[in-house]
Design a protein around this motif. Sequence first.
Motif, PDB file in Angstrom:
ATOM      1  N   VAL A 174       5.912  61.294  11.633  1.00  0.00           N
ATOM      2  CA  VAL A 174       6.964  60.214  11.982  1.00  0.00           C
ATOM      3  C   VAL A 174       6.211  59.186  12.548  1.00  0.00           C
ATOM      4  O   VAL A 174       6.815  58.123  12.478  1.00  0.00           O
ATOM      5  CB  VAL A 174       7.605  61.066  13.390  1.00  0.00           C
ATOM      6  N   SER A 175       4.770  59.210  12.777  1.00  0.00           N
ATOM      7  CA  SER A 175       4.312  57.981  13.109  1.00  0.00           C
ATOM      8  C   SER A 175       4.002  57.177  11.848  1.00  0.00           C
ATOM      9  O   SER A 175       4.056  56.032  12.029  1.00  0.00           O
ATOM     10  CB  SER A 175       2.838  58.455  13.601  1.00  0.00           C
ATOM     11  N   ALA A 176       3.855  57.783  10.750  1.00  0.00           N
ATOM     12  CA  ALA A 176       3.621  57.190   9.409  1.00  0.00           C
ATOM     13  C   ALA A 176       5.049  56.420   9.005  1.00  0.00           C
ATOM     14  O   ALA A 176       5.136  55.278   8.551  1.00  0.00           O
ATOM     15  CB  ALA A 176       3.012  58.197   8.483  1.00  0.00           C
ATOM     16  N   LEU A 177       5.979  57.277   9.239  1.00  0.00           N
ATOM     17  CA  LEU A 177       7.463  56.807   8.930  1.00  0.00           C
ATOM     18  C   LEU A 177       7.835  55.358   9.609  1.00  0.00           C
ATOM     19  O   LEU A 177       8.523  54.467   9.019  1.00  0.00           O
ATOM     20  CB  LEU A 177       8.155  57.727   8.838  1.00  0.00           C
ATOM     21  N   LEU A 178       7.291  55.532  10.981  1.00  0.00           N
ATOM     22  CA  LEU A 178       7.710  54.406  11.773  1.00  0.00           C
ATOM     23  C   LEU A 178       6.721  53.227  11.571  1.00  0.00           C
ATOM     24  O   LEU A 178       7.265  51.911  11.334  1.00  0.00           O
ATOM     25  CB  LEU A 178       7.418  54.693  13.093  1.00  0.00           C
ATOM     26  N   LEU A 179       5.539  53.525  11.064  1.00  0.00           N
ATOM     27  CA  LEU A 179       4.570  52.469  10.863  1.00  0.00           C
ATOM     28  C   LEU A 179       5.434  51.765   9.233  1.00  0.00           C
ATOM     29  O   LEU A 179       5.038  50.543   9.278  1.00  0.00           O
ATOM     30  CB  LEU A 179       3.223  53.086  10.440  1.00  0.00           C
ATOM     31  N   ASN A 180       5.609  52.607   8.514  1.00  0.00           N
ATOM     32  CA  ASN A 180       6.128  52.182   7.289  1.00  0.00           C
ATOM     33  C   ASN A 180       7.346  51.273   7.392  1.00  0.00           C
ATOM     34  O   ASN A 180       7.826  50.505   6.476  1.00  0.00           O
ATOM     35  CB  ASN A 180       6.342  53.290   6.124  1.00  0.00           C
ATOM     36  N   GLU A 181       7.934  51.523   8.511  1.00  0.00           N
ATOM     37  CA  GLU A 181       9.385  50.497   8.894  1.00  0.00           C
ATOM     38  C   GLU A 181       8.773  49.371   9.661  1.00  0.00           C
ATOM     39  O   GLU A 181       9.630  48.633  10.345  1.00  0.00           O
ATOM     40  CB  GLU A 181      10.343  51.409   9.585  1.00  0.00           C
ATOM     41  N   ASN A 182       7.438  49.131   9.709  1.00  0.00           N
ATOM     42  CA  ASN A 182       7.125  48.005  10.398  1.00  0.00           C
ATOM     43  C   ASN A 182       7.139  47.989  11.950  1.00  0.00           C
ATOM     44  O   ASN A 182       7.126  46.890  12.608  1.00  0.00           O
ATOM     45  CB  ASN A 182       7.854  46.568   9.972  1.00  0.00           C
TER      46      ASN A 182
END
Length: 279
Positions: A174-182
Amino acid sequence: MEKIILDGTVVAKEIKEKLKGRIESLKENGIIPCLATILVGNDPSSETYVRMKGNACEKLGIHSIRVHLPEETTTEELLAAIQGLNEDETVHGILLQHPVPSHIDERLAFEAIDIRKDVDGVTSAGYGQTALGFGQYPSCTPAAIMEIINYYKIPVEGKHAVVVGRSPILGKPVSALLLNENATVTTCHSKTTNLPDILKQADIVVAAVGRPKFIQGPWLKEGAVVLDAGYNKGNIGDIDYEACLEVASAITPVPGGVGPVTISMLLKHTVDSAEKNKY
């Protein structure tokens, strides 16, 4: 300040409604989406989860196969069962219910799942693809959190998101997914010092620590968005709900928040796999 209760049952219902036509279309072409769940041992909570997932499949017209192996199953025997499902062209998704008994190498078992059928996002290859932004099937709970954020049009870009938890199928993805959404993402865990100080800076909080009522209202920034991915005994989340509700602008309840959407994402990923892998 207006409070928004992020109702996961509403989000889950919409996901399922959108799946119905896709499932019918597949069936017209002779393909029945199929999810296989593997349960090792007799853990009551795991049995409940597997039953819930099977029931959700059947209601939508997704075929559900349940593989129940005894407690004394060896790693090698589990790997053989997974390989059999990998080779079964009628199976589109494989879910290994965790935790497995302690004598089994769980990571080795996860890695044995064919990435085309890894609808729960448990393989290291699947996680890597998710982190790089092209994952087909992110882990279902992180995917559910992002689905809720999108449904309620919660701004992510430029926001500071704090994820409390670093498990390989929840906190990290979920950290990665949020990071991918800037978003700017801080991942906290059991060794983090001054956690309340860090949470005070968070626009978005994801609670994924596995401790009931761990996150307290006074730790939060006024107006924070709080997504509780915890599910503890007695239907209690990882946040002190009443206390956090006082401070948050938007919050997920437990039950009825992230949980229903998690199951819906599992169904969606299974249908996605059936469409991609038309055997």
